[in-house]
Design an enzyme around this catalytic site. Sequence first.
Site, PDB file in Angstrom:
ATOM      1  N   SER A 135       0.834  -1.201   0.000  1.00 41.83           N
ATOM      2  CA  SER A 135       0.000   0.000   0.000  1.00 41.83           C
ATOM      3  C   SER A 135       0.872   1.255   0.000  1.00 41.83           C
ATOM      4  O   SER A 135       1.948   1.270   0.596  1.00 41.83           O
ATOM      5  CB  SER A 135      -0.890   0.003   1.239  1.00 41.83           C
ATOM      6  OG  SER A 135      -1.667   1.167   1.245  1.00 41.83           O
ATOM      7  N   ASN A 181       8.740   9.216   4.313  1.00 39.39           N
ATOM      8  CA  ASN A 181       7.546   9.843   3.753  1.00 39.39           C
ATOM      9  C   ASN A 181       6.579  10.242   4.858  1.00 39.39           C
ATOM     10  O   ASN A 181       6.510   9.610   5.905  1.00 39.39           O
ATOM     11  CB  ASN A 181       6.850   8.911   2.748  1.00 39.39           C
ATOM     12  CG  ASN A 181       5.811   8.024   3.406  1.00 39.39           C
ATOM     13  OD1 ASN A 181       4.704   8.466   3.721  1.00 39.39           O
ATOM     14  ND2 ASN A 181       6.178   6.777   3.667  1.00 39.39           N
ATOM     15  N   ALA A 182       5.865  11.314   4.576  1.00 44.15           N
ATOM     16  CA  ALA A 182       4.715  11.700   5.412  1.00 44.15           C
ATOM     17  C   ALA A 182       3.694  12.263   4.438  1.00 44.15           C
ATOM     18  O   ALA A 182       3.540  13.472   4.289  1.00 44.15           O
ATOM     19  CB  ALA A 182       5.105  12.730   6.461  1.00 44.15           C
ATOM     20  N   ASN A 195      -5.284  -0.421   7.860  1.00 41.98           N
ATOM     21  CA  ASN A 195      -4.111   0.391   8.178  1.00 41.98           C
ATOM     22  C   ASN A 195      -4.277   0.957   9.583  1.00 41.98           C
ATOM     23  O   ASN A 195      -4.889   2.005   9.782  1.00 41.98           O
ATOM     24  CB  ASN A 195      -3.941   1.510   7.146  1.00 41.98           C
ATOM     25  CG  ASN A 195      -2.690   2.343   7.421  1.00 41.98           C
ATOM     26  OD1 ASN A 195      -2.097   2.245   8.503  1.00 41.98           O
ATOM     27  ND2 ASN A 195      -2.288   3.157   6.464  1.00 41.98           N
ATOM     28  N   CYS A 219      -0.098   3.690  10.120  1.00 42.02           N
ATOM     29  CA  CYS A 219       0.558   4.876   9.549  1.00 42.02           C
ATOM     30  C   CYS A 219       1.158   5.687  10.706  1.00 42.02           C
ATOM     31  O   CYS A 219       0.442   6.036  11.647  1.00 42.02           O
ATOM     32  CB  CYS A 219      -0.447   5.719   8.773  1.00 42.02           C
ATOM     33  SG  CYS A 219       0.276   7.265   8.182  1.00 42.02           S
ATOM     34  N   ASN A 236       4.709  -1.710   8.744  1.00 41.81           N
ATOM     35  CA  ASN A 236       4.610  -0.379   8.161  1.00 41.81           C
ATOM     36  C   ASN A 236       5.942   0.346   8.432  1.00 41.81           C
ATOM     37  O   ASN A 236       6.880  -0.236   8.981  1.00 41.81           O
ATOM     38  CB  ASN A 236       3.406   0.381   8.751  1.00 41.81           C
ATOM     39  CG  ASN A 236       2.872   1.454   7.794  1.00 41.81           C
ATOM     40  OD1 ASN A 236       3.656   2.144   7.135  1.00 41.81           O
ATOM     41  ND2 ASN A 236       1.581   1.606   7.715  1.00 41.81           N
ATOM     42  N   THR A 237       6.019   1.599   8.081  1.00 45.93           N
ATOM     43  CA  THR A 237       7.297   2.318   8.156  1.00 45.93           C
ATOM     44  C   THR A 237       7.728   2.613   9.594  1.00 45.93           C
ATOM     45  O   THR A 237       6.921   2.611  10.522  1.00 45.93           O
ATOM     46  CB  THR A 237       7.177   3.652   7.390  1.00 45.93           C
ATOM     47  OG1 THR A 237       6.032   4.352   7.875  1.00 45.93           O
ATOM     48  CG2 THR A 237       7.037   3.421   5.899  1.00 45.93           C
TER      49      THR A 237
HETATM   50  C1  SIN Z   1       0.750   7.994   4.034  1.00 53.83           C
HETATM   51  O1  SIN Z   1      -0.113   8.116   3.151  1.00 53.83           O
HETATM   52  O2  SIN Z   1       0.999   8.926   4.784  1.00 53.83           O
HETATM   53  C2  SIN Z   1       1.482   6.707   4.243  1.00 53.83           C
HETATM   54  C3  SIN Z   1       0.584   5.671   4.723  1.00 53.83           C
HETATM   55  C4  SIN Z   1       1.181   4.807   5.777  1.00 53.83           C
HETATM   56  O3  SIN Z   1       2.324   5.004   6.205  1.00 53.83           O
HETATM   57  O4  SIN Z   1       0.478   3.918   6.245  1.00 53.83           O
END
Ligand code: SIN
Length: 302
Positions: free
Chosen positions: A19, A67-68, A126, A129, A191-192
């Site tokens: 995703s 990323n954010a 999710n 995030c 996830n990250t």
């Molecule tokens: C994002 O759209 O901010 C990333 C989504 C995520 O890290 O789950």
Amino acid sequence: MLKTVICGIEFKNPVFLASGIMGETGSALKRIAKGGSGAVTTKSIGKEPNPGHRNPTIVEVDGGFLNAMGLPNPGIDEYVKELQRVREDLNKMNVRIIGSVYGKDEEEFVEVSKKMEKYVDIIELNISCPHAKGYGATIGQNPELSYSVCKAVKKSVKIPVFAKLTPNVTDILEIANAVVDAGVDGLVAINTVRGMAIDIRAKKPILGNKFGGLSGKAIKPIGIKIVWDLYENFDVPIIGVGGIVSGEDAIEYMMAGASAVQIGSGVYYRGYDIFKKVCDEIIKFLKEENLELKDIIGIAHE
Ligand code: SIN
């Protein structure tokens, strides 16, 4: 040789799109499907349209990307039109769809999941995030909230439900235990990893949101350890994600216990057809070792 069955669903191979990358439009999903993925996971979709965080939303750092994005998406009612447009084409290519869903509470998760259900094969929740206040990890760092969201969605849809977990917790087994207790059919990890980068000339954080989530090669050992721990403790299928760029990376996740893997940042490093390349590399390894795919899932625990 790579055919995989998870929760009764047959996948032509176990190498999926994660995703967040190329999942915002139907045409992007189709492009990835043409690149050889066994399944594609949508961008996380919420109840209402969301513009996400302000720019910059992504920056390359050593070992990956921070990323954010802030969960930007057009909202479920618009997004299902994208899925309607490509569902049949993906079916013809024998590529399954995993619908990633986010929400701020049980009601939102249930509403979006029910609308998504008709167009996808699996729902991925999710709850992980790391940078969307009130969403994602706000839920996934709390076992009670994780339980109630997963339980509510499980009661409302008929297709398999997976929970995507955050590594940004003290004890991931506590969260996994809560979601498995709630009845989820499988786990997606990870996830990250929360992180930050500072522009030393501007003397400010680079990302518009100041901090974000680290993906890419640097997080692979974290993902492997978590998948290992989940496999040791739970009897549900695990999809491994985090830093997979090659067949060898995918095999490592599988040996730790993953039944399938997802690739995100790897698309940047090796192109849209990374899925086919990784599958070819897995097949080459299996032939060299005279093994079948099922033999390697969790083999490192023996
Ligand atoms: C994002 O759209 O901010 C990333 C989504 C995520 O890290 O789950």
